[in-house]
Motif scaffolding. Structure first.
Motif, PDB file in Angstrom:
ATOM      1  N   SER A 270      20.149   7.366 -14.909  1.00  0.00           N
ATOM      2  CA  SER A 270      19.783   7.310 -16.324  1.00  0.00           C
ATOM      3  C   SER A 270      21.038   7.562 -17.154  1.00  0.00           C
ATOM      4  CB  SER A 270      18.718   8.366 -16.641  1.00  0.00           C
ATOM      5  OG  SER A 270      19.197   9.667 -16.363  1.00  0.00           O
TER       6      SER A 270
ATOM      7  N   LEU B 230      11.249   7.265  -9.385  1.00  0.00           N
ATOM      8  CA  LEU B 230      12.111   8.075 -10.249  1.00  0.00           C
ATOM      9  C   LEU B 230      12.377   9.401  -9.560  1.00  0.00           C
ATOM     10  CD1 LEU B 230      10.398   7.509 -13.710  1.00  0.00           C
ATOM     11  CD2 LEU B 230      12.741   6.866 -13.122  1.00  0.00           C
TER      12      LEU B 230
ATOM     13  N   THR C  39       9.643   6.103 -18.933  1.00  0.00           N
ATOM     14  CA  THR C  39      10.155   7.090 -17.972  1.00  0.00           C
ATOM     15  C   THR C  39       9.502   8.459 -18.119  1.00  0.00           C
ATOM     16  OG1 THR C  39      12.023   7.622 -19.415  1.00  0.00           O
ATOM     17  CG2 THR C  39      12.393   5.954 -17.717  1.00  0.00           C
TER      18      THR C  39
END
Length: 155
Positions: A61, A78, A123
């Motif tokens: 990220s 993630l 996210t």
């Protein structure tokens, strides 16, 4: 300039990228793992091994706190880079996920797949927030524009 050889994967490495602060490298491999490496020492400092098939892509990220990975297992995952904890499994693709990328602000992830779709994910929630269709072949890559308002994809 100091050179390091990063060894530990047991199959082909499909991608490798630096963290925004250049202290880490994340690598994705067909050995079903994503690995973190310390750029100063070259030592492995994390293994994310929750994928069930080859991992095609992994990126940090913009703030370096998360890694997103794409796999042939049709999933996007993630990961928290400080703890190694799996933060979310993003499900929706029906074939291999070929590539992933964060938006410039880190609030969205785009994933592209052999299922001919481009998918947008939030996210913070892990929820799918859009599906872009129109490709007649599998999609292999995508990227956000610098302002995060546009996505371009390649098939």
């Amino acid at each position: 300039m100091q050179c390091q050889v990063l060894e530990g994967h047991t199959n082909n490495i499909s991608s490798a990228v630096f963290s925004p602060d250049e202290k880490l490298v994340v690598s994705a491999s067909w050995d079903n793992t994503v690995r973190l490496w310390d750029t100063l020492t070259g030592k492995q400092c994390g293994v994310f091994d929750n994928h069930f098939s080859a991992v095609n892509s992994a990126v940090f990220s913009p703030d370096g706190k998360l890694v997103v990975s794409a796999s042939n297992d049709k999933r996007v995952r993630l990961w928290d880079t400080s703890t190694g904890k799996l933060c979310g499994v993003l499900k929706g693709h029906t074939k291999a996920v070929n590539s992933v990328v964060f938006s410039p602000d880190g609030k969205l992830v785009v994933s592209v797949s052999s299922d001919k779709t481009v998918r947008l994910w939030d996210t913070s929630t892990g929820k799918q927030c859009g599906v872009l269709e129109g490709h007649t072949w599998g999609v292999i890559s995508a990227v956000f524009s610098p302002n995060g308002k546009l996505v371009v994809s390649a098939s």
